[in-house]
Design a protein around this motif. Structure first.
Motif, PDB file in Angstrom:
ATOM      1  N   MET A   1       0.898  -0.959   0.049  1.00  0.00           N
ATOM      2  CA  MET A   1       0.055   0.398   0.053  1.00  0.00           C
ATOM      3  C   MET A   1       0.361   0.828  -0.529  1.00  0.00           C
ATOM      4  N   ALA A   2       0.331   2.291  -0.883  1.00  0.00           N
ATOM      5  CA  ALA A   2       1.075   3.756  -0.704  1.00  0.00           C
ATOM      6  C   ALA A   2       0.572   4.226   0.685  1.00  0.00           C
ATOM      7  N   LEU A   3       1.732   4.922   1.180  1.00  0.00           N
ATOM      8  CA  LEU A   3       1.654   5.693   2.503  1.00  0.00           C
ATOM      9  C   LEU A   3       1.750   6.798   2.013  1.00  0.00           C
ATOM     10  N   GLY A   4       1.200   8.179   1.857  1.00  0.00           N
ATOM     11  CA  GLY A   4       1.362   9.772   1.968  1.00  0.00           C
ATOM     12  C   GLY A   4       1.204  10.217   3.163  1.00  0.00           C
ATOM     13  N   GLY A   5       1.035  10.883   3.574  1.00  0.00           N
ATOM     14  CA  GLY A   5       1.422  12.039   4.750  1.00  0.00           C
ATOM     15  C   GLY A   5       0.665  10.193   5.863  1.00  0.00           C
ATOM     16  N   GLY A   6       0.108   9.898   5.602  1.00  0.00           N
ATOM     17  CA  GLY A   6      -0.212   8.359   6.992  1.00  0.00           C
ATOM     18  C   GLY A   6      -1.465   9.069   7.496  1.00  0.00           C
ATOM     19  N   GLN A   7      -2.018  10.161   8.092  1.00  0.00           N
ATOM     20  CA  GLN A   7      -2.806  10.955   8.439  1.00  0.00           C
ATOM     21  C   GLN A   7      -4.446  10.209   8.789  1.00  0.00           C
ATOM     22  N   THR A   8      -5.242   9.587   7.501  1.00  0.00           N
ATOM     23  CA  THR A   8      -5.631   9.121   7.336  1.00  0.00           C
ATOM     24  C   THR A   8      -5.222   7.015   7.810  1.00  0.00           C
ATOM     25  N   LEU A   9      -4.433   6.706   6.923  1.00  0.00           N
ATOM     26  CA  LEU A   9      -3.948   5.561   6.658  1.00  0.00           C
ATOM     27  C   LEU A   9      -3.178   4.576   8.159  1.00  0.00           C
ATOM     28  N   ILE A  10      -2.264   5.485   9.012  1.00  0.00           N
ATOM     29  CA  ILE A  10      -1.836   5.329  10.031  1.00  0.00           C
ATOM     30  C   ILE A  10      -3.046   5.373  11.220  1.00  0.00           C
TER      31      ILE A  10
ATOM     32  N   THR B   1       1.853  18.415   0.832  1.00  0.00           N
ATOM     33  CA  THR B   1       0.926  18.838   1.556  1.00  0.00           C
ATOM     34  C   THR B   1      -0.578  19.666   1.859  1.00  0.00           C
ATOM     35  N   HIS B   2      -1.032  19.675   2.813  1.00  0.00           N
ATOM     36  CA  HIS B   2      -1.620  20.556   2.939  1.00  0.00           C
ATOM     37  C   HIS B   2      -2.026  22.485   2.638  1.00  0.00           C
ATOM     38  N   GLY B   3      -0.201  21.851   4.238  1.00  0.00           N
ATOM     39  CA  GLY B   3       0.133  22.683   4.461  1.00  0.00           C
ATOM     40  C   GLY B   3       0.410  23.655   3.171  1.00  0.00           C
TER      41      GLY B   3
ATOM     42  N   GLY C   1       0.007  15.267   5.811  1.00  0.00           N
ATOM     43  CA  GLY C   1      -2.198  15.314   5.351  1.00  0.00           C
ATOM     44  C   GLY C   1      -1.276  15.766   3.298  1.00  0.00           C
ATOM     45  N   THR C   2      -1.728  14.296   2.823  1.00  0.00           N
ATOM     46  CA  THR C   2      -1.046  15.328   1.388  1.00  0.00           C
ATOM     47  C   THR C   2      -2.228  14.926   0.502  1.00  0.00           C
ATOM     48  N   LEU C   3      -2.285  16.068  -0.830  1.00  0.00           N
ATOM     49  CA  LEU C   3      -3.688  15.942  -1.222  1.00  0.00           C
ATOM     50  C   LEU C   3      -3.613  14.808  -2.166  1.00  0.00           C
TER      51      LEU C   3
ATOM     52  N   ALA D   1     -14.175  14.421   3.251  1.00  0.00           N
ATOM     53  CA  ALA D   1     -13.470  14.695   1.979  1.00  0.00           C
ATOM     54  C   ALA D   1     -13.380  16.563   1.622  1.00  0.00           C
ATOM     55  N   CYS D   2     -12.126  17.586   1.691  1.00  0.00           N
ATOM     56  CA  CYS D   2     -12.578  18.801   1.487  1.00  0.00           C
ATOM     57  C   CYS D   2     -12.214  18.482  -0.160  1.00  0.00           C
ATOM     58  N   TYR D   3     -11.373  18.342  -0.991  1.00  0.00           N
ATOM     59  CA  TYR D   3     -10.258  18.420  -1.828  1.00  0.00           C
ATOM     60  C   TYR D   3     -11.505  18.124  -3.481  1.00  0.00           C
TER      61      TYR D   3
ATOM     62  N   ILE E   1       0.097   5.669  -9.129  1.00  0.00           N
ATOM     63  CA  ILE E   1      -0.227   6.048  -7.509  1.00  0.00           C
ATOM     64  C   ILE E   1      -0.558   7.989  -7.974  1.00  0.00           C
ATOM     65  N   VAL E   2      -1.259   7.920  -7.367  1.00  0.00           N
ATOM     66  CA  VAL E   2      -1.741  10.185  -7.962  1.00  0.00           C
ATOM     67  C   VAL E   2      -0.587  10.655  -7.824  1.00  0.00           C
ATOM     68  N   THR E   3      -0.153  11.289  -8.884  1.00  0.00           N
ATOM     69  CA  THR E   3       0.914  12.697  -8.929  1.00  0.00           C
ATOM     70  C   THR E   3       1.043  12.941  -9.264  1.00  0.00           C
TER      71      THR E   3
ATOM     72  N   GLN F   1     -16.082  27.419   1.807  1.00  0.00           N
ATOM     73  CA  GLN F   1     -17.617  26.991   2.676  1.00  0.00           C
ATOM     74  C   GLN F   1     -17.640  25.950   3.360  1.00  0.00           C
ATOM     75  N   LYS F   2     -17.323  25.611   4.649  1.00  0.00           N
ATOM     76  CA  LYS F   2     -17.839  24.224   5.314  1.00  0.00           C
ATOM     77  C   LYS F   2     -18.051  24.178   6.770  1.00  0.00           C
ATOM     78  N   PHE F   3     -19.166  23.772   6.870  1.00  0.00           N
ATOM     79  CA  PHE F   3     -19.546  23.773   8.149  1.00  0.00           C
ATOM     80  C   PHE F   3     -19.476  21.895   8.349  1.00  0.00           C
TER      81      PHE F   3
ATOM     82  N   SER G   1     -15.017  16.142  14.273  1.00  0.00           N
ATOM     83  CA  SER G   1     -14.019  15.579  13.662  1.00  0.00           C
ATOM     84  C   SER G   1     -13.166  16.504  12.798  1.00  0.00           C
ATOM     85  N   ARG G   2     -14.484  17.598  12.607  1.00  0.00           N
ATOM     86  CA  ARG G   2     -13.482  18.744  12.073  1.00  0.00           C
ATOM     87  C   ARG G   2     -13.843  18.618  10.206  1.00  0.00           C
ATOM     88  N   PHE G   3     -14.255  17.395  10.480  1.00  0.00           N
ATOM     89  CA  PHE G   3     -14.591  17.278   8.876  1.00  0.00           C
ATOM     90  C   PHE G   3     -15.766  18.034   8.278  1.00  0.00           C
TER      91      PHE G   3
END
Ligand SMILES: Cc1cc2nc3c(=O)[nH]c(=O)nc-3n(C[C@H](O)[C@H](O)[C@H](O)COP(=O)(O)OP(=O)(O)OC[C@H]3O[C@@H](n4cnc5c(N)ncnc54)[C@H](O)[C@@H]3O)c2cc1C
Ligand code: FES
Ligand code: FES
Lengths: 264, 162
Positions: free
Chosen positions: A25-34, A74-76, A105-107, A118-120, A157-159, A172-174, A179-181
């Motif tokens: 499996m691919a590991l991006g930023g791991g913020q969901t996968l870990i 990353t999102h940042g 976390g990554t795009l 998810a936002c994107y 892989i999403v490149t 705009q996000k409510f 969860s802040r999602f």
């Protein structure tokens, strides 16, 4: 967590080769996968880290003026480096999770995961962006295929994601406060040719979608008042402890109007 | 399984770890640095925050192997060698920004990262930045005061201006 081998490929080609293994499996930023691995909801035998691949990180512009953002960006970094050219997307990235999530976390990870909240996806659908993998290009409308489901094949892989840059846009996000999602998130974009895209996330089981009736109304007049009398049907929307379908339908209207006001 | 080496609080360290070892486990169990806390299973609480190459990260959502060769700062690296509290730590104490203290290492690391980015944040910015830090005790108000003090702002005045 089940045990696995952690590999750090030196190039995209090496990463792609390592992901040929069906147990990898691919590991991006791991913020969901870990957290998922910690909950033992996935058990890859091999994790292939994409974080170090400079080839798929960063932001540039292509010949058509599209903003091309690497999958491992990353999102940042998006919040910071897209602010000038595409403030709507930068604003979206700036409100994902919290600062530590945005630092890792990554795009690509977010897009591949396709969480229905998810936002994107809202921005990708609204602008008609293209998702690029190491094998092919996939149009926004074909990419997202329902909750946690995408057009990606095993090991793909999403490149990059290529965004046509709107004339003006806003997200705009409510927030679902725990969860802040997005309980409901709406991305509105007025494109260079005057067409308007309205991408909605968080509201439907099958994930992000476009609200076409609002798009038509806003293309005629890009103003919150153009949406008067228009409401999104509750049918097919999520009902859960955080809000029922009627509430989510109402929020779609509110978030769309706010997004238009913020973009105008 | 293998040896992982990194710099922690300015010191080069190395310890045996499995590939699946999280950075938080490496710090706590491998190095005995138990100031970094593990407060949840879902990467939502912020008790485990550390700095990796200066960036704020959740050590429960990063593998130790990913920090190999990098510079990590934990709460143990914040006070002076003689135990003198850093200005952020002192502000948390002065403003009663902690009760049980479980969330405090993460709060201090997040605050330090915020002040690197923005030396004089206003109250909405402070609250937004600390969104990923959960505290069960304080109600956050005194934490916001502590961040204001740490940034050299008068908490009473800044909050009155809200
Ligand atoms: C507390 C918290 C709050 C959050 N809030 C929000 C929010 O408000 N809005 C939001 O949108 N998200 C939110 N997230 C999710 C966050 O954006 C994640 O970073 C993102 O969903 C996954 O990206 P990642 O790089 O961390 O991917 P990972 O966790 O590493 O991977 C996720 C999945 O994608 C795959 N993958 C990773 N990179 C690629 C790639 N380049 N190509 C193909 N497959 C890949 C992995 O194999 C895995 O299946 C939040 C997360 C947390 C922990
Ligand atoms: S332990 Fe809760 S966020 Fe890391
Ligand atoms: S002081 Fe107890 S959790 Fe914050």
């Amino acid at each position: 967590m089940y045990d696995f081998d952690f590999v750090t490929p030196a190039s995209l080609a090496e990463a792609a080769a390592a992901l040929e293994d069906p147990e990898a499996m691919a590991l991006g930023g791991g913020q969901t996968l870990i957290p998922t691995l910690r909950a033992r909801l996935a058990m890859p035998s091999k994790l292939v880290s994409l974080a170090g691949l400079a080839e798929i990180r960063g932001i540039c512009e292509d010949d058509d003026g599209r903003l091309c953002i690497g999958g491992a960006t990353t999102h940042g970094a998006i919040a910071r480096d897209a602010a000038e050219r595409f403030s709507g997307l930068a604003g979206l990235a700036q409100r994902i999770g919290d600062p530590a999530v945005r630092n890792r976390g990554t795009l690509g990870g977010s897009v591949a995961n396709n969480d229905p909240a998810a936002c994107y996806p809202a921005a990708i659908l609204a602008t008609g962006a293209t998702v690029v993998t190491h094998r092919r290009e996939i149009a926004a409308g074909d990419f997202f295929q329902g909750m946690f489901t995408t057009a990606l094949d095993e090991g793909e892989i999403v490149t990059e994601v290529r965004f046509p840059v709107p004339r003006r846009s806003a997200y705009q996000k409510f927030e679902q406060p725990a969860s802040r999602f997005a309980l409901v998130g709406v991305f509105v974009a007025e494109m260079a040719d005057g067409a308007v895209g309205v991408g909605v996330t968080g509201a439907a089981e099958e994930g992000g979608f476009r609200w076409e009736a609002a798009e038509a109304a806003l293309a005629a007049r890009f103003d919150p008042a153009a949406l008067e009398g228009l409401s999104h049907p509750a049918e097919g929307l999520i009902s859960d402890i955080h809000g029922d379908a009627a509430y989510r339908a109402h929020l779609i209207g509110v978030m769309t109007r706010r997004a238009v006001a913020a973009a105008a | 399984m293998g040896e992982i080496a990194m710099t922690v609080n300015g010191k080069e360290v190395a310890a045996e770890a499995e590939d699946r070892t999280l950075l938080v486990e490496f710090l706590r169990e491998g190095l005995g640095l138990t100031g970094t806390h593990l407060g949840c299973d879902t990467s939502q609480c912020g008790a485990c925050l550390v700095h990796v190459d200066g960036a704020l990260v959740k050590s429960c959502a990063m593998f130790a192997a990913e920090a190999a060769g990098r510079e990590v700062t934990t709460i143990e690296g914040m006070a002076g060698k003689d135990g003198t509290l850093s200005p952020v730590q002192a502000a948390f104490r002065d403003q009663h920004g902690l009760q049980c203290g479980f969330c405090t290492p993460g709060m201090v690391m997040a605050t330090a990262a915020l002040l690197q980015e923005d030396p004089a944040p206003d109250v909405p910015r402070i609250r937004a930045y600390l969104q990923g830090n959960i505290c069960r005790c304080t109600g956050y108000h005194n934490i916001v005061r502590a961040v204001l003090q740490a940034s050299g702002q008068d908490p009473d005045r800044a909050l009155a201006a809200e």
